[in-house]
Design an enzyme around this catalytic site. Sequence first.
Site, mmCIF file in Angstrom:
data_model
loop_
_atom_site.group_PDB
_atom_site.id
_atom_site.type_symbol
_atom_site.label_atom_id
_atom_site.label_comp_id
_atom_site.label_asym_id
_atom_site.label_seq_id
_atom_site.Cartn_x
_atom_site.Cartn_y
_atom_site.Cartn_z
ATOM 1 C CG ASP A 11 -1.826 1.225 1.298
ATOM 2 O OD1 ASP A 11 -2.319 1.647 0.235
ATOM 3 O OD2 ASP A 11 -2.039 1.781 2.385
ATOM 4 C CB SER A 12 0.175 4.807 -0.396
ATOM 5 O OG SER A 12 -0.891 4.889 0.529
ATOM 6 C CE1 TYR A 43 2.567 5.312 -3.233
ATOM 7 C CE2 TYR A 43 1.298 3.483 -4.115
ATOM 8 C CZ TYR A 43 2.493 3.981 -3.646
ATOM 9 O OH TYR A 43 3.588 3.171 -3.577
ATOM 10 N N GLY A 44 -3.110 8.839 -3.478
ATOM 11 C CA GLY A 44 -4.410 9.255 -4.024
ATOM 12 C C GLY A 44 -4.444 10.672 -4.535
ATOM 13 C CB CYS A 74 -3.373 0.578 -2.356
ATOM 14 S SG CYS A 74 -3.421 2.316 -2.812
ATOM 15 C CG ASN A 75 -9.857 0.907 -2.260
ATOM 16 O OD1 ASN A 75 -10.811 0.250 -2.637
ATOM 17 N ND2 ASN A 75 -9.451 0.904 -1.001
ATOM 18 C CB THR A 76 -5.149 4.923 -4.873
ATOM 19 O OG1 THR A 76 -5.992 5.533 -3.895
ATOM 20 C CG2 THR A 76 -4.652 5.958 -5.848
ATOM 21 C CB CYS A 184 -9.189 5.100 1.050
ATOM 22 S SG CYS A 184 -7.496 5.379 1.647
ATOM 23 C CB THR A 185 -6.710 0.046 2.442
ATOM 24 O OG1 THR A 185 -5.543 0.748 1.980
ATOM 25 C CG2 THR A 185 -7.295 -0.774 1.303
ATOM 26 C CG HIS A 186 -4.531 5.079 4.673
ATOM 27 N ND1 HIS A 186 -4.121 4.551 3.481
ATOM 28 C CD2 HIS A 186 -3.410 5.540 5.288
ATOM 29 C CE1 HIS A 186 -2.796 4.688 3.372
ATOM 30 N NE2 HIS A 186 -2.346 5.288 4.459
HETATM 31 N N1 DGL Z 1 -4.762 3.345 1.068
HETATM 32 C C1 DGL Z 1 -4.874 3.781 -0.274
HETATM 33 C C2 DGL Z 1 -6.196 3.461 -0.902
HETATM 34 O O1 DGL Z 1 -6.795 2.469 -0.553
HETATM 35 C C3 DGL Z 1 -4.281 5.076 -0.693
HETATM 36 C C4 DGL Z 1 -4.294 6.234 0.207
HETATM 37 C C5 DGL Z 1 -3.351 7.254 -0.344
HETATM 38 O O2 DGL Z 1 -2.152 6.994 -0.328
HETATM 39 O O3 DGL Z 1 -3.830 8.281 -0.837
HETATM 40 O O4 DGL Z 1 -6.664 4.149 -1.763
#
Ligand code: DGL
Length: 257
Positions: A11-12, A43-44, A74-76, A184-186
């Site tokens: 993930d990011s 990343y987003g 990571c969804n992004t 988003c996984t965060h």
């Molecule tokens: N955790 C990531 C996701 O699921 C990205 C969050 C990020 O880095 O912007 O999209």
Amino acid sequence: MSREGCVGVFDSGVGGISVLKSLVAELPHEDFVFFGDSANAPYGEKTEDEVLELSRANVERLLADGAKAIVIACNTATSVAAATLRREYPDLPIVGVEPALKPATLAPKHDNILVMATPITLKLDKFHKLAEEWGSDSTIIPVPCVGLAARIEHGNLDAPDLHDLLERLVGQYRGKVDSVVLGCTHYPFVARQIRDVLGDVPFFDGAHGTAKRLRSLLEAGDLLKPEDEDGSVTFTTSLHEPGELDLYDWFFHQPTD
Ligand code: DGL
């Protein structure tokens, strides 16, 4: 690929640990190597080309660690890079995570569904196709949560500034939605704090579906480790700051709903 290899998860940053928890629960005999690219988070809010390049580098790094399969937690990065990576590594099982619109739209109450995700995830085709496929009976309300993943990276999740940020992002929807998709996984790490702002509605995320998909790909490739072996979790990161890996371990022990 050999069944002795590890499952590489990236993930990011810390967000993918929310997916990792589901992977470990589903496949406790596997060895997982988690790579959090915290030096490059978030990343987003980057360009698609940047996210693709970073994702490629993360796969190479995890292959060097002996990965037999990759989970893009990571969804992004999934939205930007999964299809390309599958073309570039045709023999490598690659599992992504996507906003859980399907279970949200199939839930008993699904008129108004709030989708919290990064700007890139909400902009790209994958999300629009999901919304088209599953959202015909619902009003889908996408909210690009600028700044939220970056804030979660720092921990201290009960601090007032995080509450204020959530209030600014989604406070206007209090009492107006039937469910929330954490795209988003965060975000599962602040599910309780989001409920403090929005009220007690059901939350959906993609972690469980990702774990099931990984199991079926490992089964199909005869890559599952034997059930009499102990699994393990190893954290790695691009951010070489004191305490960073302790923070990862702290997140691994946090509730995600
Ligand atoms: N955790 C990531 C996701 O699921 C990205 C969050 C990020 O880095 O912007 O999209």
